[in-house]
Design a protein around this motif. Sequence first.
Motif, PDB file in Angstrom:
ATOM      1  N   PHE A 221      10.172  81.861  25.404  1.00 56.30           N
ATOM      2  CA  PHE A 221       8.991  82.635  25.807  1.00 56.30           C
ATOM      3  C   PHE A 221       8.408  83.378  24.607  1.00 56.30           C
ATOM      4  CE2 PHE A 221       6.915  86.496  27.415  1.00 56.30           C
ATOM      5  CZ  PHE A 221       5.953  85.913  28.228  1.00 56.30           C
ATOM      6  N   ALA A 222       9.281  83.914  23.751  1.00 57.55           N
ATOM      7  CA  ALA A 222       8.805  84.602  22.545  1.00 57.55           C
ATOM      8  C   ALA A 222       8.033  83.636  21.642  1.00 57.55           C
ATOM      9  CB  ALA A 222       9.972  85.222  21.788  1.00 57.55           C
ATOM     10  N   CYS A 223       8.495  82.390  21.546  1.00 57.82           N
ATOM     11  CA  CYS A 223       7.795  81.381  20.739  1.00 57.82           C
ATOM     12  C   CYS A 223       6.440  81.050  21.356  1.00 57.82           C
ATOM     13  CB  CYS A 223       8.643  80.119  20.615  1.00 57.82           C
ATOM     14  SG  CYS A 223      10.096  80.313  19.557  1.00 57.82           S
ATOM     15  N   GLN A 224       6.370  80.958  22.682  1.00 61.61           N
ATOM     16  CA  GLN A 224       5.094  80.725  23.349  1.00 61.61           C
ATOM     17  C   GLN A 224       4.125  81.869  23.072  1.00 61.61           C
ATOM     18  OE1 GLN A 224       6.747  80.268  27.351  1.00 61.61           O
ATOM     19  NE2 GLN A 224       6.020  78.142  27.396  1.00 61.61           N
ATOM     20  N   THR A 225       4.653  83.103  23.095  1.00 60.72           N
ATOM     21  CA  THR A 225       3.819  84.276  22.822  1.00 60.72           C
ATOM     22  C   THR A 225       3.325  84.266  21.378  1.00 60.72           C
ATOM     23  OG1 THR A 225       5.097  85.542  24.440  1.00 60.72           O
ATOM     24  CG2 THR A 225       3.766  86.795  22.882  1.00 60.72           C
ATOM     25  N   LEU A 226       4.197  83.895  20.456  1.00 56.66           N
ATOM     26  CA  LEU A 226       3.821  83.809  19.045  1.00 56.66           C
ATOM     27  C   LEU A 226       2.698  82.797  18.848  1.00 56.66           C
ATOM     28  CD1 LEU A 226       4.368  84.443  16.009  1.00 56.66           C
ATOM     29  CD2 LEU A 226       6.041  82.568  16.061  1.00 56.66           C
ATOM     30  N   VAL A 227       2.832  81.638  19.455  1.00 57.35           N
ATOM     31  CA  VAL A 227       1.819  80.591  19.313  1.00 57.35           C
ATOM     32  C   VAL A 227       0.493  81.033  19.925  1.00 57.35           C
ATOM     33  CG1 VAL A 227       1.181  78.262  20.073  1.00 57.35           C
ATOM     34  CG2 VAL A 227       3.443  78.702  19.126  1.00 57.35           C
TER      35      VAL A 227
ATOM     36  N   GLN B  57      11.698  74.665  18.122  1.00 57.17           N
ATOM     37  CA  GLN B  57      12.671  73.814  17.442  1.00 57.17           C
ATOM     38  C   GLN B  57      12.917  74.291  16.016  1.00 57.17           C
ATOM     39  OE1 GLN B  57      10.770  70.000  17.903  1.00 57.17           O
ATOM     40  NE2 GLN B  57      11.768  69.574  19.859  1.00 57.17           N
ATOM     41  N   ILE B  58      11.849  74.641  15.320  1.00 55.96           N
ATOM     42  CA  ILE B  58      11.970  75.093  13.936  1.00 55.96           C
ATOM     43  C   ILE B  58      12.732  76.414  13.857  1.00 55.96           C
ATOM     44  CG2 ILE B  58      10.637  75.994  11.969  1.00 55.96           C
ATOM     45  CD1 ILE B  58       8.562  73.839  12.569  1.00 55.96           C
ATOM     46  N   LEU B  59      12.483  77.305  14.822  1.00 60.02           N
ATOM     47  CA  LEU B  59      13.125  78.624  14.802  1.00 60.02           C
ATOM     48  C   LEU B  59      14.478  78.626  15.522  1.00 60.02           C
ATOM     49  CD1 LEU B  59      10.063  80.981  15.373  1.00 60.02           C
ATOM     50  CD2 LEU B  59      11.162  80.333  13.230  1.00 60.02           C
ATOM     51  N   ASP B  60      14.881  77.449  15.995  1.00 57.67           N
ATOM     52  CA  ASP B  60      16.188  77.303  16.634  1.00 57.67           C
ATOM     53  C   ASP B  60      16.317  78.177  17.872  1.00 57.67           C
ATOM     54  OD1 ASP B  60      18.662  76.120  16.876  1.00 57.67           O
ATOM     55  OD2 ASP B  60      19.699  77.581  15.607  1.00 57.67           O
ATOM     56  N   ALA B  61      15.293  78.107  18.738  1.00 57.37           N
ATOM     57  CA  ALA B  61      15.316  78.869  19.987  1.00 57.37           C
ATOM     58  C   ALA B  61      16.240  78.179  20.986  1.00 57.37           C
ATOM     59  CB  ALA B  61      13.907  78.972  20.560  1.00 57.37           C
TER      60      ALA B  61
ATOM     61  N   GLU C 242       1.051  74.226  24.163  1.00 57.77           N
ATOM     62  CA  GLU C 242       2.452  74.246  24.583  1.00 57.77           C
ATOM     63  C   GLU C 242       3.299  73.322  23.712  1.00 57.77           C
ATOM     64  OE1 GLU C 242       5.962  75.084  26.398  1.00 57.77           O
ATOM     65  OE2 GLU C 242       4.046  76.172  26.493  1.00 57.77           O
ATOM     66  N   SER C 243       2.738  72.166  23.312  1.00 60.03           N
ATOM     67  CA  SER C 243       3.490  71.262  22.442  1.00 60.03           C
ATOM     68  C   SER C 243       3.727  71.904  21.074  1.00 60.03           C
ATOM     69  CB  SER C 243       2.751  69.930  22.283  1.00 60.03           C
ATOM     70  OG  SER C 243       1.563  70.064  21.527  1.00 60.03           O
ATOM     71  N   PHE C 244       2.777  72.705  20.614  1.00 59.00           N
ATOM     72  CA  PHE C 244       2.948  73.430  19.364  1.00 59.00           C
ATOM     73  C   PHE C 244       4.039  74.487  19.522  1.00 59.00           C
ATOM     74  CE2 PHE C 244       1.346  76.634  16.173  1.00 59.00           C
ATOM     75  CZ  PHE C 244       1.672  75.881  15.051  1.00 59.00           C
ATOM     76  N   ALA C 245       4.090  75.142  20.692  1.00 61.93           N
ATOM     77  CA  ALA C 245       5.131  76.140  20.961  1.00 61.93           C
ATOM     78  C   ALA C 245       6.514  75.490  20.954  1.00 61.93           C
ATOM     79  CB  ALA C 245       4.868  76.831  22.297  1.00 61.93           C
TER      80      ALA C 245
ATOM     81  N   ARG D 187      11.233  89.858   9.949  1.00 60.86           N
ATOM     82  CA  ARG D 187      11.694  91.088  10.611  1.00 60.86           C
ATOM     83  C   ARG D 187      12.128  90.838  12.058  1.00 60.86           C
ATOM     84  NH1 ARG D 187       6.672  92.820   8.455  1.00 60.86           N
ATOM     85  NH2 ARG D 187       5.821  92.932  10.568  1.00 60.86           N
ATOM     86  N   SER D 188      12.066  89.588  12.503  1.00 57.77           N
ATOM     87  CA  SER D 188      12.212  89.321  13.938  1.00 57.77           C
ATOM     88  C   SER D 188      13.656  89.221  14.417  1.00 57.77           C
ATOM     89  CB  SER D 188      11.478  88.021  14.286  1.00 57.77           C
ATOM     90  OG  SER D 188      12.109  86.907  13.663  1.00 57.77           O
ATOM     91  N   GLY D 189      14.616  89.108  13.495  1.00 61.81           N
ATOM     92  CA  GLY D 189      16.002  88.952  13.934  1.00 61.81           C
ATOM     93  C   GLY D 189      16.167  87.715  14.789  1.00 61.81           C
ATOM     94  N   ASP D 190      16.752  87.889  15.982  1.00 57.13           N
ATOM     95  CA  ASP D 190      16.954  86.738  16.856  1.00 57.13           C
ATOM     96  C   ASP D 190      15.921  86.688  17.985  1.00 57.13           C
ATOM     97  OD1 ASP D 190      17.728  88.860  18.396  1.00 57.13           O
ATOM     98  OD2 ASP D 190      19.712  88.059  18.897  1.00 57.13           O
ATOM     99  N   LEU D 191      14.788  87.370  17.812  1.00 58.39           N
ATOM    100  CA  LEU D 191      13.759  87.399  18.849  1.00 58.39           C
ATOM    101  C   LEU D 191      13.275  85.995  19.191  1.00 58.39           C
ATOM    102  CD1 LEU D 191      11.745  88.894  20.691  1.00 58.39           C
ATOM    103  CD2 LEU D 191      10.217  89.071  18.705  1.00 58.39           C
ATOM    104  N   PHE D 192      13.010  85.178  18.158  1.00 59.23           N
ATOM    105  CA  PHE D 192      12.451  83.845  18.368  1.00 59.23           C
ATOM    106  C   PHE D 192      13.499  82.736  18.342  1.00 59.23           C
ATOM    107  CE2 PHE D 192       9.015  86.324  16.318  1.00 59.23           C
ATOM    108  CZ  PHE D 192       8.084  86.276  17.341  1.00 59.23           C
ATOM    109  N   GLY D 193      14.671  83.026  17.805  1.00 54.13           N
ATOM    110  CA  GLY D 193      15.688  81.986  17.720  1.00 54.13           C
ATOM    111  C   GLY D 193      16.885  82.450  16.929  1.00 54.13           C
ATOM    112  N   SER D 194      17.542  81.507  16.268  1.00 56.28           N
ATOM    113  CA  SER D 194      18.742  81.813  15.499  1.00 56.28           C
ATOM    114  C   SER D 194      18.475  82.936  14.501  1.00 56.28           C
ATOM    115  CB  SER D 194      19.191  80.548  14.755  1.00 56.28           C
ATOM    116  OG  SER D 194      20.209  80.856  13.822  1.00 56.28           O
TER     117      SER D 194
END
Length: 218
Positions: A166-172, A155-159, A147-150, A204-211
Motif C-alpha cells: 500500500f505504501a508503494c501504491q501511495t508513493l506511485v 518489487q524493486i523495494l522488496d515489499a 498499478e502496474s508501475f506500483a 529516510r523510509s526505513g522499512d516503510l516501502f520494503g526491505s
Amino acid sequence: MSDPAAISRQLPRGRHGLPRETVIASQRDRILSAMAQAMTENGYIGTSVAAIIKRAGVSRETFYEQFRSKEDCFEAAYERAAHLLQERIVEATGTLPDAATREQRIEAMLGAYLGGLAADPADARLFLIEVYAVGPEAIARRGELQESFAVMVAQILDAHTAEQHFACQTLVAAISAMVTARVAADDPDGLQALREPLLQLLRRSGDLFGSPEQITPH
C-alpha cells in the motif's frame, strides 16, 4: 516515444516496391505521432481527425482504414506511449548486475521514467493529461498502468507485507501527481529535479516501502 521528425518522413511517392505491411506500419506510426503532437496545441477535445491527417500526411481514407474513430486512435497512441516508457524502464533496470543495491535499482527506474517523460513532452502530455478528456475507459486504463508501475516499485523495494505494498501504491500515486503538474506546466527541468528528493525520501523510509536495506548517499 513519439518522434516529431518521423511525422514528416513519408514513404516515397509512386511505385516504391515496399511490402504492404511496411507501408501500413509507417502510416500508423505517423498518425500516432501526429495525434500526440496535435494535442499539445489544442488538447484532445480540440484536436480533429482533419488536423491529425494533415499533420501525418495521410488521407482520411487511410486514417479510417486503421482506426474506427479519433478515440480509437488515441487509445492506440496511449498504448504505444505506455509501451515505450515501460521498455525504457525495463532496459534501464535490466542492465544492472544481479548484485545491484536497492538504491541503484530505484535510481535506474526513476531516471528512465522521468527522463522518458522529459524527453518527449507530447507523449507525456498524452499519457498523463489528455487521457482524462477521452472518457472512463481511457481513465480506467491509466489506473491499470499506474498499478502496474506500483507493482514494479514494490518489487524493486522488496515489499512483502500488505502495508508495504500500500505504501508503494501511495508513493506511485504521489509521483504521478507531481509529474503530471510539471508536464502540464511544460517544465522538463522540474521533472528531472524530482529525482533527488524522491531518492532522499527513500533513504529516510526505513522499512516503510520494503526491505530495510540501507540506502546511503553517493
